[in-house]
Design an enzyme around this catalytic site. Structure first.
Site, PDB file in Angstrom:
ATOM      1  N   HIS A   1      -0.512   4.689   7.319  1.00  0.00           N
ATOM      2  CA  HIS A   1       0.007   5.265   6.081  1.00  0.00           C
ATOM      3  C   HIS A   1       0.346   6.756   6.194  1.00  0.00           C
ATOM      4  O   HIS A   1      -0.444   7.527   6.746  1.00  0.00           O
ATOM      5  CB  HIS A   1      -1.026   5.089   4.964  1.00  0.00           C
ATOM      6  CG  HIS A   1      -1.421   3.654   4.757  1.00  0.00           C
ATOM      7  ND1 HIS A   1      -2.595   3.134   5.232  1.00  0.00           N
ATOM      8  CD2 HIS A   1      -0.782   2.641   4.136  1.00  0.00           C
ATOM      9  CE1 HIS A   1      -2.675   1.851   4.919  1.00  0.00           C
ATOM     10  NE2 HIS A   1      -1.574   1.521   4.260  1.00  0.00           N
TER      11      HIS A   1
ATOM     12  N   SER B 119       0.800  -1.232   0.000  1.00  0.00           N
ATOM     13  CA  SER B 119       0.000   0.000   0.000  1.00  0.00           C
ATOM     14  C   SER B 119       0.834   1.285   0.000  1.00  0.00           C
ATOM     15  O   SER B 119       0.323   2.335  -0.366  1.00  0.00           O
ATOM     16  CB  SER B 119      -0.934   0.029   1.209  1.00  0.00           C
ATOM     17  OG  SER B 119      -0.187  -0.078   2.408  1.00  0.00           O
TER      18      SER B 119
ATOM     19  N   ASP C 141      -3.433   8.060   8.114  1.00  0.00           N
ATOM     20  CA  ASP C 141      -4.195   7.181   9.007  1.00  0.00           C
ATOM     21  C   ASP C 141      -3.213   6.492   9.953  1.00  0.00           C
ATOM     22  O   ASP C 141      -2.073   6.934  10.083  1.00  0.00           O
ATOM     23  CB  ASP C 141      -5.084   6.210   8.214  1.00  0.00           C
ATOM     24  CG  ASP C 141      -4.293   5.244   7.334  1.00  0.00           C
ATOM     25  OD1 ASP C 141      -3.064   5.103   7.540  1.00  0.00           O
ATOM     26  OD2 ASP C 141      -4.902   4.621   6.436  1.00  0.00           O
TER      27      ASP C 141
END
Ligand SMILES: *[C@@H]1O[C@H](CO)[C@@H](O)[C@H](O)[C@H]1NC(C)=O
Ligand SMILES: *[C@@H]1O[C@H](CO)[C@@H](O)[C@H](O)[C@H]1NC(C)=O
Ligand SMILES: *[C@@H]1O[C@H](CO)[C@@H](O)[C@H](O)[C@H]1NC(C)=O
Ligand SMILES: *[C@@H]1O[C@H](CO)[C@@H](O)[C@H](O)[C@H]1NC(C)=O
Ligand SMILES: *[C@@H]1O[C@H](CO)[C@@H](O)[C@H](O)[C@H]1NC(C)=O
Ligand SMILES: *[C@@H]1O[C@H](CO)[C@@H](O)[C@H](O)[C@H]1NC(C)=O
Length: 364
Positions: A338, A58, A335
């Site tokens: 990330h 990610s 978040d």
């Protein structure tokens, strides 16, 4: 050295359990729409044949995880203004590397069509690792398989690949999976060795497919992500977790040096996410010491109302169960896992001199 009493073990484990809970929740969230992801945003026009191929998780995914929270609000609020499949409020590492190379960010593999592959492709998929993780997505080997298939179909020529660059970033989700399945960091050193061994095979394979410049992300300091720093009220990084990142990064660096020696040229280079993150954190903490209204870098900007919720949560009536901070522009983390767009930009600034090596020796 890793001997800990049971209590310490449980305390060490807890953030990882919560971390996984959140990852799972994000993934299970419903899709809001994918139109946003197709919008290209490169600041430059492509003046050469350079292409970027991306493999990993990610941190570098720009839209391959179609049924994940990255396609739900408030993801994408800074760029492109709506969810785009990035696990961020805006641009991620891949986008900054592409802008450095003066090309558009490569199309996510899941959204590709024949007219959209001229800047390369992004195979990275959120939640995945070098090995299989608890997330049902393509591990790095499978991502490379997809790349190989396209080459066999002559989507890219030998010449295309010779002038191409690969960006590789994975490992964080492998460690999360290890801890969640095994219950502790016990024997983690052995696991790191097997991870690095597989990574080495993957890197050789990407090179054998024809790419001559490969940038590999060293592991970020996992003890500094907000899901872990939460237990110190976001005051400090967890040193035990960071030791895992440090060892991983050291071994990866050694492997890369060995591979380059074998090749007789510097095909592989590393992007030191470990030290870049730590430098950015130190810089932001210093700024904050002088001005207490500046955002704490160890705190997430977007978070759930309480532990049941996460960034992007809504209740069954559709009401928001999360909040977004006011100082997003001065944050490091978007978040609990990330970096924010600002965070990635700050990290990118630290990586610029390394990235210069990608275009220094002109092999195209
Ligand atoms: C990029 O270059 C092409 C060909 O030279 C040109 O047609 C196009 O308008 C340019 N696009 C931008 C955004 O500058
Ligand atoms: C492929 O991408 C181009 C450029 O974004 C777009 O104009 C076209 O409609 C797309 N084709 C399909 C079949 O999705
Ligand atoms: C990657 O995933 C495939 C399919 O699940 C599996 O067969 C393969 O063993 C995995 N590779 C690694 C290195 O874990
Ligand atoms: C659990 O630990 C063992 C070594 O103790 C390791 O071989 C295995 O891969 C670990 N499991 C996971 C899911 O990472
Ligand atoms: C880190 O590396 C050293 C050897 O350099 C090893 O003894 C130690 O167990 C490793 N620690 C972790 C957490 O991987
Ligand atoms: C402190 O930082 C805020 C932004 O977070 C800024 O608006 C303010 O001007 C700063 N104050 C000083 C004294 O620099």
């Amino acid at each position: 050295m890793m001997k800990q009493n049971l209590l310490v073990k449980i305390i060490t484990l807890l953030p990882w359990l919560i971390l996984f809970f959140i990852i799972t929740e994000l993934i299970n969230a419903n899709v809001a729409g994918v139109e946003g992801a197709k919008k290209s945003h490169g600041a430059y026009n492509n003046t050469n044949s350079l292409k970027l191929f991306v493999f990993g998780d990610s941190y570098v995914d720009t839209g391959n995880f179609l049924n994940s929270g990255s396609y739900n609000p408030p993801y994408g609020i800074s760029f492109p203004g709506k969810p785009s499949g990035r696990f961020c409020d805006g641009l991620v590492l891949t986008d900054y590397v592409a802008s450095f190379l003066k090309i558009k960010s490569p199309t996510p593999y899941a959204l590709r069509n024949s007219t959209e592959v001229q800047y390369g492709l992004n195979f990275a998929h959120g939640g995945t690792g070098i090995f299989n993780t608890l997330v049902d997505g393509p591990n790095m080997s499978v991502q490379i398989d997809s790349f190989e298939k396209l080459i066999q179909q002559n989507v890219y020529t030998k010449h295309d690949l010779e002038s191409s660059i690969a960006l590789v970033n994975a490992g964080g989700n492998d460690y999360a999976t290890f801890v969640l399945k095994n219950g502790s960091f016990q024997d983690i050193f052995v696991f790191t060795e097997s991870l690095i061994k597989q990574m080495s095979l993957n890197l050789k394979r990407i090179h054998e497919l024809g790419i001559n410049k490969i940038a590999i992300g060293l592991l970020e300091p996992i003890g500094c992500v907000p899901m872990i720093t939460m237990r110190s009220s976001y005051e400090k990084c967890d040193e035990t977790s960071n030791l895992v990142s440090q060892n991983h990064s050291q071994m990866l660096l050694q492997i890369v040096q060995q591979l380059n020696k074998q090749m007789g040229k510097s095909v592989f280079m590393t992007l030191d996410l470990y030290n870049s993150f730590l430098s950015v954190i130190a810089k932001m903490q210093k700024r904050r010491a002088e001005n207490s209204t500046v955002m704490n870098p160890l705190q997430p900007c977007c978070k759930g109302e309480d532990l049941k919720y996460f960034c992007g949560s809504v209740d069954n009536k559709g009401a928001r169960k999360y909040s977004v901070c006011e100082k997003l522009e001065s944050s490091l983390f978007w978040d609990t896992v990330h970096p924010s767009q600002n965070g990635w930009y700050e990290v990118y600034l630290m990586l610029q001199s390394s990235l210069g090596q990608l275009i220094q020796e002109k092999n195209f």
